[in-house]
Design an enzyme around this catalytic site. Sequence first.
Site, PDB file in Angstrom:
ATOM      1  N   GLU A   6      37.807  43.285  30.486  1.00 35.73           N
ATOM      2  CA  GLU A   6      38.117  44.212  31.576  1.00 35.73           C
ATOM      3  C   GLU A   6      39.572  44.129  32.039  1.00 35.73           C
ATOM      4  O   GLU A   6      40.256  45.145  32.150  1.00 35.73           O
ATOM      5  CB  GLU A   6      37.178  43.944  32.762  1.00 35.73           C
ATOM      6  CG  GLU A   6      37.504  44.813  33.968  1.00 35.73           C
ATOM      7  CD  GLU A   6      36.538  44.610  35.125  1.00 35.73           C
ATOM      8  OE1 GLU A   6      35.574  43.846  34.982  1.00 35.73           O
ATOM      9  OE2 GLU A   6      36.768  45.242  36.177  1.00 35.73           O
ATOM     10  N   GLU A  66      30.039  44.134  46.568  1.00 29.95           N
ATOM     11  CA  GLU A  66      30.537  45.466  46.227  1.00 29.95           C
ATOM     12  C   GLU A  66      29.494  46.553  46.532  1.00 29.95           C
ATOM     13  O   GLU A  66      29.112  47.341  45.669  1.00 29.95           O
ATOM     14  CB  GLU A  66      30.981  45.502  44.762  1.00 29.95           C
ATOM     15  CG  GLU A  66      32.085  44.463  44.505  1.00 29.95           C
ATOM     16  CD  GLU A  66      32.650  44.478  43.091  1.00 29.95           C
ATOM     17  OE1 GLU A  66      31.905  44.820  42.163  1.00 29.95           O
ATOM     18  OE2 GLU A  66      33.832  44.126  42.932  1.00 29.95           O
ATOM     19  N   LYS A  68      22.631  40.748  41.706  1.00 26.30           N
ATOM     20  CA  LYS A  68      23.913  40.924  42.402  1.00 26.30           C
ATOM     21  C   LYS A  68      23.567  41.480  43.769  1.00 26.30           C
ATOM     22  O   LYS A  68      23.125  42.627  43.884  1.00 26.30           O
ATOM     23  CB  LYS A  68      24.795  41.890  41.609  1.00 26.30           C
ATOM     24  CG  LYS A  68      26.073  42.325  42.326  1.00 26.30           C
ATOM     25  CD  LYS A  68      26.965  43.186  41.431  1.00 26.30           C
ATOM     26  CE  LYS A  68      28.204  43.664  42.161  1.00 26.30           C
ATOM     27  NZ  LYS A  68      29.112  44.445  41.295  1.00 26.30           N
ATOM     28  N   ASP A  88      38.336  37.333  39.951  1.00 31.14           N
ATOM     29  CA  ASP A  88      37.496  38.221  39.158  1.00 31.14           C
ATOM     30  C   ASP A  88      38.049  38.362  37.741  1.00 31.14           C
ATOM     31  O   ASP A  88      38.646  39.379  37.420  1.00 31.14           O
ATOM     32  CB  ASP A  88      37.458  39.598  39.854  1.00 31.14           C
ATOM     33  CG  ASP A  88      36.508  40.548  39.166  1.00 31.14           C
ATOM     34  OD1 ASP A  88      35.752  40.096  38.292  1.00 31.14           O
ATOM     35  OD2 ASP A  88      36.523  41.747  39.499  1.00 31.14           O
ATOM     36  N   ARG A  93      40.628  36.423  49.812  1.00 29.33           N
ATOM     37  CA  ARG A  93      39.443  36.720  48.998  1.00 29.33           C
ATOM     38  C   ARG A  93      38.944  35.551  48.142  1.00 29.33           C
ATOM     39  O   ARG A  93      37.738  35.317  48.085  1.00 29.33           O
ATOM     40  CB  ARG A  93      39.732  37.952  48.135  1.00 29.33           C
ATOM     41  CG  ARG A  93      38.650  38.188  47.098  1.00 29.33           C
ATOM     42  CD  ARG A  93      38.789  39.536  46.448  1.00 29.33           C
ATOM     43  NE  ARG A  93      38.026  39.555  45.211  1.00 29.33           N
ATOM     44  CZ  ARG A  93      37.951  40.589  44.391  1.00 29.33           C
ATOM     45  NH1 ARG A  93      38.593  41.710  44.676  1.00 29.33           N
ATOM     46  NH2 ARG A  93      37.239  40.531  43.297  1.00 29.33           N
ATOM     47  N   ASN A 126      24.775  45.933  38.440  1.00 24.72           N
ATOM     48  CA  ASN A 126      24.732  47.072  39.365  1.00 24.72           C
ATOM     49  C   ASN A 126      23.561  47.937  38.896  1.00 24.72           C
ATOM     50  O   ASN A 126      23.702  48.712  37.955  1.00 24.72           O
ATOM     51  CB  ASN A 126      26.025  47.891  39.292  1.00 24.72           C
ATOM     52  CG  ASN A 126      27.206  47.133  39.884  1.00 24.72           C
ATOM     53  OD1 ASN A 126      27.052  46.369  40.839  1.00 24.72           O
ATOM     54  ND2 ASN A 126      28.384  47.342  39.323  1.00 24.72           N
ATOM     55  N   LYS A 167      31.436  33.178  38.748  1.00 22.09           N
ATOM     56  CA  LYS A 167      32.512  33.527  37.814  1.00 22.09           C
ATOM     57  C   LYS A 167      33.471  32.350  37.647  1.00 22.09           C
ATOM     58  O   LYS A 167      33.694  31.595  38.596  1.00 22.09           O
ATOM     59  CB  LYS A 167      33.283  34.747  38.316  1.00 22.09           C
ATOM     60  CG  LYS A 167      32.459  36.024  38.251  1.00 22.09           C
ATOM     61  CD  LYS A 167      33.279  37.267  38.582  1.00 22.09           C
ATOM     62  CE  LYS A 167      32.379  38.498  38.561  1.00 22.09           C
ATOM     63  NZ  LYS A 167      33.106  39.766  38.717  1.00 22.09           N
ATOM     64  N   TRP A 188      40.718  45.716  48.627  1.00 20.05           N
ATOM     65  CA  TRP A 188      40.024  44.789  47.729  1.00 20.05           C
ATOM     66  C   TRP A 188      40.431  43.323  47.858  1.00 20.05           C
ATOM     67  O   TRP A 188      39.905  42.466  47.141  1.00 20.05           O
ATOM     68  CB  TRP A 188      40.224  45.241  46.276  1.00 20.05           C
ATOM     69  CG  TRP A 188      39.563  46.551  45.987  1.00 20.05           C
ATOM     70  CD1 TRP A 188      40.170  47.773  45.982  1.00 20.05           C
ATOM     71  CD2 TRP A 188      38.185  46.781  45.673  1.00 20.05           C
ATOM     72  NE1 TRP A 188      39.251  48.750  45.686  1.00 20.05           N
ATOM     73  CE2 TRP A 188      38.025  48.172  45.493  1.00 20.05           C
ATOM     74  CE3 TRP A 188      37.065  45.952  45.538  1.00 20.05           C
ATOM     75  CZ2 TRP A 188      36.792  48.746  45.189  1.00 20.05           C
ATOM     76  CZ3 TRP A 188      35.842  46.529  45.226  1.00 20.05           C
ATOM     77  CH2 TRP A 188      35.717  47.908  45.066  1.00 20.05           C
ATOM     78  N   ARG A 191      32.333  48.630  32.275  1.00 21.53           N
ATOM     79  CA  ARG A 191      33.370  47.792  31.665  1.00 21.53           C
ATOM     80  C   ARG A 191      33.092  47.544  30.188  1.00 21.53           C
ATOM     81  O   ARG A 191      33.350  46.458  29.669  1.00 21.53           O
ATOM     82  CB  ARG A 191      33.525  46.457  32.407  1.00 21.53           C
ATOM     83  CG  ARG A 191      33.669  46.587  33.905  1.00 21.53           C
ATOM     84  CD  ARG A 191      34.804  47.494  34.288  1.00 21.53           C
ATOM     85  NE  ARG A 191      34.876  47.690  35.736  1.00 21.53           N
ATOM     86  CZ  ARG A 191      35.762  48.511  36.288  1.00 21.53           C
ATOM     87  NH1 ARG A 191      36.609  49.209  35.560  1.00 21.53           N
ATOM     88  NH2 ARG A 191      35.791  48.663  37.596  1.00 21.53           N
TER      89      ARG A 191
END
Length: 616
Positions: free
Chosen positions: A349, A242, A238, A321, A292, A160, A316, A480, A118
């Site tokens: 993003e 995901e 994390k 998101d 979600r 990640n 967040k 998602w 991103r």
Amino acid sequence: MRDEFRYWLPFLTKDVPAELTSPVDVARFELAQALPVVAADMKVELQPDGTASEFFTVRSEGDTVTISGGDVGVLYGVYRVLMALYCGEKLPSDQTQQPKYALRMVNCWDNADGDIERGYSGRSLFFDDGMFDYEPERLRMMARMMASVGLNVACINNVNVRNPAHRLIEDWLPELAEVAAIFRPFGVKLMVSIDYSQPMRHGVPTADPLDERVQNWWNEQCKLVYAAVPDLVGFLVKADSEHRPGPFTYGRNHAEGANMLARALKPHGGKLIWRCFVYNCQQDWRDQKTDRPAAAYNHYVYLDGQFEDNVILQVKNGPFDFQVREPLSPMLLAMPKTSLAIEWQLAQEYTGHQIDIYAMMGMWQEVMADLGSDTIMAMAAVSNWGDDACVYGHPFAAVNMFGYGLLCWNPDAADPEAIARTWAKLTYNFSKADEDTLVDILLESRCAYEKYTSPLGLCWMVTPHVHYGASPDGYEYTAWGTYHRASRDAVGIDRTSSGTGYADQYPAALRDRYSNLETCPDELKLWFHRLRYDYVMADGRTLIQRIYDDHFEGYDWVVAAEEKLAVLPFPEADKALIMERMSRQKKNAREWCDIVNSFFYRFSGVEDAKGRPLYI
Ligand code: GCW
């Protein structure tokens, strides 16, 4: 001296020499070069107290200024005084400042191959081709920009953690120590993201946090890490998010998972920053019960009080998101016995990829008003940096890093207009009229972007994966959890107690504000409610007309902003970049406007009351 420095530090002309290793030396160096530029007659004296404290006191009388405080504090004080003098502000006769939060963090999502997840402003400043690769000058530049607005933690790798980034805390420790040494004189400490299953790369057959072999591996590894970088802030994690590994695999909850790492870090003074971006990313779109945004609260709130005291949960700002507009994440208001950090995303993003203008100050102000600055104890933001000549992709994206620093320093004083104005003055030093034009554009940019993309809390109408450009149904039938459920008659999801019940996660005042259609702000109406297209808004317009109007108005704003920017006296290189980005923003806004309006026109069959073109 590189060009990047013109962003809010116009009075600096020289690079900080590598030999300077203490904040006080850096402070003296910056002062020596900048004072003659900003206030040649002024005499500034530094009185550092020899501690690592971050407070500073500015005293001024006539042409004499004294900056006292901790060693890092004095450096902060120097930058603040230089900025104030450059802007022609009067210095306080006696004022002490100290940051609201001890941890003011920038999270870089840089991969070891040099790509930035991103990232919209070039490649990594730290890594290339599977290893450390950096220009010390450029890292010093980042550190300096951070220090100038009081930011003090840099996490240098992506949450990640992709092979071989796990090596950062293994065989890359000597290089990590070198990078830490580059940042240290600016009061900036490092943090690294780790892979929860990392022990399994070394013969440990599991990553179960309750398994002694796992605990031993981390305990030993932390000894090595802290021998190399004694002031490392800690690890950012994390987990179970995901497809990342985490404690859920072993039937453990996130307190058990986080505490294991926290205990390994504790003897060294390290912190464990645990991200709470945990949700089911394999949902069936036909499932109307799973919602979600409710996920994080459900995973964490029952664990309040069970975390080690060096664990910080990083949440967040919104429960989805980083969408263009979201309500505050409710778990932030529900864990009084846990240390919490809010996470923002400076990288644009979902908000225009640093092509479209999107200044974030208004969002911060809104979210902080609901949160209260004492509810959290730290802030983090995903960085918007890269190796572009312009660093930020768009020159105006720099205002988000600048403002973020001031927000972390004192959220209660982070006035959007003051931030935009100070940044504009420092960066371009226009006449008052031109500055007003620029400041207005910055302040309006967020709502304009929202209008031509997904207003009223719609969210998730971006092109899948890329997240730039319009695709109203792009995420609709996916796994998602990102649905607007538009149909012939209505759109939006009922998240009140008669629907998914998500709104009940808020304390009563917020729950009622959002649940009640009359008090729910227009900007979040479709976030919390499912409404018919003929629903009449407070101003008398129907929902469908409001959707059309917002899109046309958002596009018109872009056209007008382009005209205004075209006549502002930007330096040549900036001008070319700004106008090039602007023409892309205009194209993007046009596409969004037409695609989303057509999308709803095809469902509803309702014409635009003002007769503007809607395409079948
Ligand atoms: O929205 C998602 C982004 C991912 C990111 C993730 C996260 C780092 O699309 O790229 O991964 O958020 O915040 O972990």
